[in-house]
Motif scaffolding. Structure first.
Motif, short mmCIF file in Angstrom:
data_model
loop_
_atom_site.label_atom_id
_atom_site.label_comp_id
_atom_site.label_asym_id
_atom_site.label_seq_id
_atom_site.Cartn_x
_atom_site.Cartn_y
_atom_site.Cartn_z
N VAL A 165 20.67 47.85 -4.76
CA VAL A 165 20.95 49.28 -4.75
C VAL A 165 22.11 49.51 -5.72
O VAL A 165 23.16 48.86 -5.59
CB VAL A 165 21.34 49.78 -3.34
N VAL A 166 21.91 50.40 -6.68
CA VAL A 166 23.00 50.77 -7.60
C VAL A 166 23.35 52.23 -7.32
O VAL A 166 22.53 53.12 -7.51
CB VAL A 166 22.63 50.57 -9.08
N THR A 167 24.55 52.43 -6.84
CA THR A 167 25.05 53.77 -6.50
C THR A 167 25.86 54.30 -7.67
O THR A 167 26.68 53.57 -8.25
CB THR A 167 25.90 53.68 -5.22
N ARG A 168 25.63 55.58 -8.00
CA ARG A 168 26.36 56.20 -9.12
C ARG A 168 27.14 57.41 -8.62
O ARG A 168 26.62 58.26 -7.91
CB ARG A 168 25.39 56.66 -10.21
N TRP A 169 28.39 57.47 -9.04
CA TRP A 169 29.20 58.66 -8.84
C TRP A 169 29.38 59.28 -10.23
O TRP A 169 30.01 58.68 -11.12
CB TRP A 169 30.56 58.31 -8.24
N TYR A 170 28.82 60.45 -10.44
CA TYR A 170 28.80 61.11 -11.75
C TYR A 170 30.22 61.45 -12.19
O TYR A 170 31.00 62.01 -11.42
CB TYR A 170 27.95 62.37 -11.67
N GLY A 171 30.53 61.13 -13.47
CA GLY A 171 31.88 61.34 -13.97
C GLY A 171 32.04 62.51 -14.91
O GLY A 171 33.09 62.68 -15.51
N GLY A 172 30.99 63.34 -15.07
CA GLY A 172 31.12 64.54 -15.89
C GLY A 172 30.60 64.42 -17.30
O GLY A 172 30.52 65.42 -18.01
N ILE A 173 30.23 63.23 -17.75
CA ILE A 173 29.70 63.06 -19.11
C ILE A 173 28.28 62.53 -18.99
O ILE A 173 28.05 61.49 -18.37
CB ILE A 173 30.57 62.08 -19.93
N LYS A 174 27.32 63.24 -19.59
CA LYS A 174 25.93 62.81 -19.55
C LYS A 174 25.76 61.55 -20.40
O LYS A 174 26.32 61.45 -21.49
CB LYS A 174 25.00 63.91 -20.04
N LEU A 175 24.97 60.60 -19.89
CA LEU A 175 24.79 59.32 -20.58
C LEU A 175 23.51 59.28 -21.40
O LEU A 175 23.37 58.39 -22.24
CB LEU A 175 24.76 58.18 -19.56
N GLY A 176 22.59 60.18 -21.18
CA GLY A 176 21.30 60.12 -21.85
C GLY A 176 20.43 59.04 -21.24
O GLY A 176 20.91 58.16 -20.51
N ALA A 177 19.14 59.10 -21.55
CA ALA A 177 18.19 58.15 -20.95
C ALA A 177 18.55 56.70 -21.27
O ALA A 177 18.58 55.84 -20.39
CB ALA A 177 16.77 58.46 -21.40
N GLY A 178 18.83 56.41 -22.53
CA GLY A 178 19.18 55.04 -22.92
C GLY A 178 20.45 54.56 -22.25
O GLY A 178 20.55 53.41 -21.82
N GLY A 179 21.44 55.44 -22.14
CA GLY A 179 22.69 55.08 -21.49
C GLY A 179 22.50 54.79 -20.01
O GLY A 179 23.12 53.88 -19.47
N LEU A 180 21.63 55.58 -19.36
CA LEU A 180 21.34 55.34 -17.94
C LEU A 180 20.63 54.00 -17.75
O LEU A 180 20.98 53.23 -16.85
CB LEU A 180 20.49 56.48 -17.37
N VAL A 181 19.64 53.72 -18.60
CA VAL A 181 18.93 52.44 -18.50
C VAL A 181 19.90 51.28 -18.64
O VAL A 181 19.88 50.32 -17.86
CB VAL A 181 17.80 52.36 -19.56
N ARG A 182 20.77 51.36 -19.63
CA ARG A 182 21.75 50.28 -19.85
C ARG A 182 22.73 50.16 -18.70
O ARG A 182 23.08 49.06 -18.29
CB ARG A 182 22.50 50.50 -21.17
N ALA A 183 23.19 51.30 -18.18
CA ALA A 183 24.17 51.27 -17.09
C ALA A 183 23.57 50.71 -15.80
O ALA A 183 24.14 49.81 -15.18
CB ALA A 183 24.75 52.66 -16.86
#
Length: 196
Positions: A90-108
């Motif tokens: 399970v990977v939990t995300r707390w949004y920090g205010g800057i959009k990462l884009g699809a590629g950034g989300l996949v990498r993160a």
């Protein structure tokens, strides 16, 4: 099929452009166990709780509101890429205010899960088989000696006028050697067949 699972629950945290990602991974035996793990670690105040599990040929993943294919599939790819089975991440995300884009989300998501698993302690998975043995009483000593040599566990034992009947469980890799030992020790008088 993979031969490793996690030895224990593990975690890993990263920050990407002010978003915090926390991966929690644990060993699971069934899909129900995986969903129970999710229920136990999902954080209600988080933006997303994305997850994936692999249990043999069974797998499932969820993007939990992230764009399709940007979270669950990369987490599953991390499980497979690290060679694990019977694992839930399970990977939990707390949004920090800057959009990462699809590629950034996949990498993160994929990167956080992969790093969590890469450093995790492993435990070898052992495949077991069940066998039924039937033999005359005179072969009892040879049978019990062979069982001890091959890590076999007695599940059921019964006796009748013809002899003993035993149902046992042992590591699959030992089944053939057990059969050879029993054949040699009893002059092929012990009948062995798959249980079930």
């Amino acid at each position: 099929m993979s031969t490793d699972t996690l030895a224990q629950q593990v975690s890993h945290q990263i920050e990407v452009k002010h978003s915090r990602f926390l991966a929690l991974a644990g060993p699971v035996d069934t899909p129900a166990d995986a969903l129970a793990f999710l229920a136990g670690v999902a954080t209600a105040d988080a933006t997303h709780n994305c997850w994936a599990y692999r249990i043999g040929g069974l797998y499932r993943s969820s993007d939990d509101g992230e764009p399709a294919g940007t979270a669950g599939r990369p987490i599953l790819a991390a499980i497979d890429g690290q060679g694990f089975d019977q694992v839930m991440v399970v990977v939990t995300r707390w949004y920090g205010g800057i959009k990462l884009g699809a590629g950034g989300l996949v990498r993160a998501y994929g990167g956080c899960a992969a790093e969590c698993l890469r450093t995790a302690p492993r435990r070898a998975l052992v495949e077991f088989v069940e066998l039924r043995l039937s033999y005359a009483f005179e072969h009892t000593g040879a049978v019990h000696a062979a069982l001890g040599n091959h890590g076999a566990e007695k599940l059921d034992e019964r006796f009748d006028a013809g002899g003993a009947h035993l149902r046992l469980r042992l590591p699959a890799g030992h089944a053939e050697a057990l059969q050879v030992q029993l054949r040699d020790a009893s002059r092929d008088q012990v009948r062995i067949e798959p249980a079930g």
